[in-house]
Every structure is written in structure tokens, then in C-alpha cells.
Design an enzyme around this catalytic site. Sequence first.
Site, PDB file in Angstrom:
ATOM      1  N   SER A   7       0.817  -1.211   0.000  1.00  0.00           N
ATOM      2  CA  SER A   7       0.000   0.000   0.000  1.00  0.00           C
ATOM      3  C   SER A   7       0.855   1.268   0.000  1.00  0.00           C
ATOM      4  CB  SER A   7      -0.946  -0.043   1.204  1.00  0.00           C
ATOM      5  OG  SER A   7      -1.936   0.951   1.115  1.00  0.00           O
ATOM      6  N   ASP A  16      10.275   5.421 -10.060  1.00  0.00           N
ATOM      7  CA  ASP A  16       9.887   5.992 -11.346  1.00  0.00           C
ATOM      8  C   ASP A  16      10.644   7.272 -11.668  1.00  0.00           C
ATOM      9  OD1 ASP A  16       8.175   3.930 -11.775  1.00  0.00           O
ATOM     10  OD2 ASP A  16       6.325   5.103 -11.658  1.00  0.00           O
ATOM     11  N   LYS A  74      -0.636  -4.265  -3.152  1.00  0.00           N
ATOM     12  CA  LYS A  74      -1.924  -3.751  -2.677  1.00  0.00           C
ATOM     13  C   LYS A  74      -2.104  -2.328  -3.216  1.00  0.00           C
ATOM     14  CE  LYS A  74      -4.744  -2.485   1.302  1.00  0.00           C
ATOM     15  NZ  LYS A  74      -5.102  -1.160   0.764  1.00  0.00           N
TER      16      LYS A  74
END
Length: 536
Positions: A302, A313, A327
Amino acid sequence: MTPRARRAIFSLVFFFSVCAIVGTLLQGKVGAQSAQDESQLRDSLKAFTSVYSLVEQNYAEPLNGEKADAAIYDGAIPGMLRTLDPHSSFYDPKAYAKMREDQHGRYYGVGMTIQQQQNKIVVIYPSEGTPSFRAGVHPGDIIASVDGKSTDGMSSDLVAKALKGPKGTHVSLAVIREGQSKALTFDLVRDEIPHPSVDLKYEIRPGVGYVHLTNFQETTAKEIEDAVNGFGDLKGLVFDLRGNPGGLLSQAVEVCDHLLAKGQNIVSQKGRAYPDQIYTATHGNQGHAFPIVVIVNRNSASAAEIVSGALQDHDRALIVGETTFGKGLVQTVYNLSDNTGLALTTYHYYTPSGRLIQRDYNGLSLYDYYNHANALPADNTNKEVKLTDSGRTVYGGGGITPDEKIESPKSNPFMDSLLVHDVFFHFAPRYLANRTVGEDFKVDDAVMTDFKQFLTSQNITWTNEDLNGAGEWIKVNIKAKIFAIQFGEQRDLRTRADWDPMIQKAVTYLPEAQALETSAQKVLAQKAEARSGAAN
């Protein structure tokens, strides 16, 4: 129908009503629910009420007290939610109160973690700086009474409740300690007990900080900022998110805001109820950049995946370890009646490059889902392919795949047996019953002889081959638990971190993280130059 049964039925009706309203929102039909939908809802509630009434009247035992609540809170409602997805969940009053306490990161009490072991209430550890720690309560102490009331037959929840109370009030505690002929008595004054999400931070190498984050709660971003600033002139950071189950989205966003450049995307959430939303770094790191290595494992989930995905990224950090849990479902928590709550999935999370974090759960039982029965192949076959800011390939569709794989240390049956019997926790109080140790304590042959005798006294089978096969691991665990009693929980955690093979390996990747950081700075400079050129 009994009053308790009527209350339970009312709770369920209220719950279904909230679900109906939420469902209408999700379908974008507020104020325009069809007569057919309303009729179906009434029929469903009528059918459930009839079944419940029949069970209450004819079940072999009276359906009252906790059993009546369990039929609703532990049966009907969770059963319905399990048909939706693995993460929509219902909080009964006790669970809801605990969830809110965890999010706040503080409560009022004496500051100890306790556990029921063999019908005894045992202190696992007193949190450092709290009333119980300052008074000298030790891990392994058995709580015999609270305010003169024996703990015999009491659950750990009841004892914990008795220890909590308003700030400044007194509570008397009697404990039984290894090596003491009679109970020790402590008069503790309750205080505000912080429960930080950063449980360990220290300079693991000269100029290199290490931070372990347990979860994301209301204080997390401030804790991370303080930890990073506290290291001074930081040359590198090892950011450990292993075992972090997530928590508050707002705190994940703020943590990223401290580490990324202003204006960089952090995470986007997409659903049916509301417009898609993109979170960006509004303040940024103000140019305070340093190489970061993030450690993750299969239990990083999460919010932990939001942070690791965003840093990966943007080439801001090198991610090492194992592929994370996967998740990416966002739950909105609705406050219901009787201090209960509903966490309902309303969005999906996506990383800045567009990777879906959520792992596929179709056709899986909850057991298989939480035990990674559908984990994607290690060779990245069939995974979603995206690119980082500098053009590196990253993978999505099932958690965050690390840039460098580091296996978690493997155990053997003998090591598992020692953990099951909690031998290190129980050996340490006995070893320290009539002695103290200093900072220079080492687990030498004499300590190992005592340990072998302890194993034998506990009817734990061992051989020299068993002990030699797990030698360093055993010594670290012995030392950690002894230090926990002598110096506090922080020394326990640090002792383990200094040995932890995954952490030590992560430190060696700092040069690669530095190269990534340099690449990230070049990309930011190029984008700034492009914007400047366009403006001219």
C-alpha cells in the site's frame, strides 16, 4: 426478538444503507436510484431479517451476548465484503478504536507492549522514555496484578485496558521477575505515550543514515523529516520499508514530497465515484538530494509501495529486496453506528509512470491471496512494462519489482523451532537474573554453554550441528534480547540491523544509487531547460 438482537439487526440495516448510498455514488446516480434498486435492497434486508429471526428462535443455544454481535460483526458483514475484494473490511467497535489510535500515533497509559503466554500476561517490552521504562519494568516480567487486582484469568486486552487511563493518574503494578524471590511493585503515573512509526534510525556508516519505517500514520512525514535532518550532512540513506503494511495516503505523499523535486508526480488514484486525482510534490526537497537505497519485501504494501514506486519511477532511489505485496486498492473509511467503521475500496493506485500496483486476486481465497499464491514470475514474464524518467525499464501489475534482488535470509527447521518456542526472549531474563552486562558484551563460549543448558531445561532437542549451522544468527538473537533488557528496545533493534544481511547488502548499492541520483538531476535540468526555451 431480544433487545440485543434488535440492535444487531439495526447495525446491519444501517450498514447496508450506507453501502447502498456508497454504491449509488460509485455509479454516479446520486438522487436517481431506481425503484427497482430500492425494491431489491428492501427484499435483501427482509430476507436477512427473516433468516436471523429464525436462527435466533431455533438455534440449539441462546443467541445472546457476544454471540449475537458475532453473527453480525464477524459473520454477515465480513462475509459480504469478502465477495467484493480482499481489502474492503468492517471494523467492530474494538477494532475501530484500535485503528484510530494507531493512526494518531499516541495514547495515554504507561507505555508497554504485553502478550498472553501460557495464561500469564508477559511484558514484551516497555517503550523507551515511557513511565514503565523509566520505572525499570523489563521484558519478560510477568504482570501479577494491576491496582491490586490479580491478572489470573484476564486477557491481554483487559490488562491493557486497565493500564490505560487519563494523563497524570496512578496505576500500581506488581510483576514477577526471574531471579527475584518476591513480586516487584511499581507505582506508575500515566502519560501520553507516543507510538512512532520510525522505530529505528541511526548512522549505520559514517555519513550514511539508516531509517526503518513500520507504517504510515499521522506523525510519519514529520518523523522522516526529523530523522533525515538529524543525520546532518547526509552522504546516503538506507530507507527500510520491509514489513510495512501501509497506512495513510496523505503521509505517503508527504514523505515523497520531502524526497522528490517540486512538481514531480507522486501517485494517481482512479475510481468510479470521483474524478481521477494526481498527487504531486508541492514543496519538494529544495535541492537537498542524496543517494537513497530503499529495501522492500513481499510484506511491503500500500503506502509503502506508493513511496517506493514514486522514488523508483523518478530515478530518485534504487529499490532492492523482493517484489512487494501488490496492494493498490484504496479504502475510504466510513464511520457507522455504534462506533463501528467500514473501509470500502473506492480507487486504484498508479505510480507516476502509470504502473498499476494492485495484484490480481480473482479466483483466489483470502489465504492464497495473502500467501502470494498468484505471485507473478520472477523473470518478469507477462508483467506490465513502463519506463522511469531516465528511460529505465520497470514492471507493474503486481507490486513494485526491485531494481536489485536481495533474498530474505532463509531459516532451517531448527531455527524455526527456536522461534516457535520464543527461546531467546525467555533465555535473556534467566541469564540476567543475577548479573548485568556492559556495552562490550559478546556471546562467547560461556554464554553458549548457558544457552545449551537452557534449551535442555526447556525440552528442546538440539545437536552441535544444529547450533553450528545457525551460529551467528543464534548469537545475534541472544545478544539482542539481552540488550533489550539491559539497555532498551532500541539496542535490540540496532543489534539486529548491524547484522542483518539484507541491510548490509543494501549499503553496498549506494554507489548505484548515487549514479541514479546524478541521472535524475540531469533529467530535471533538461526539463527545466526545455520549459525555459518554450517560455522564450
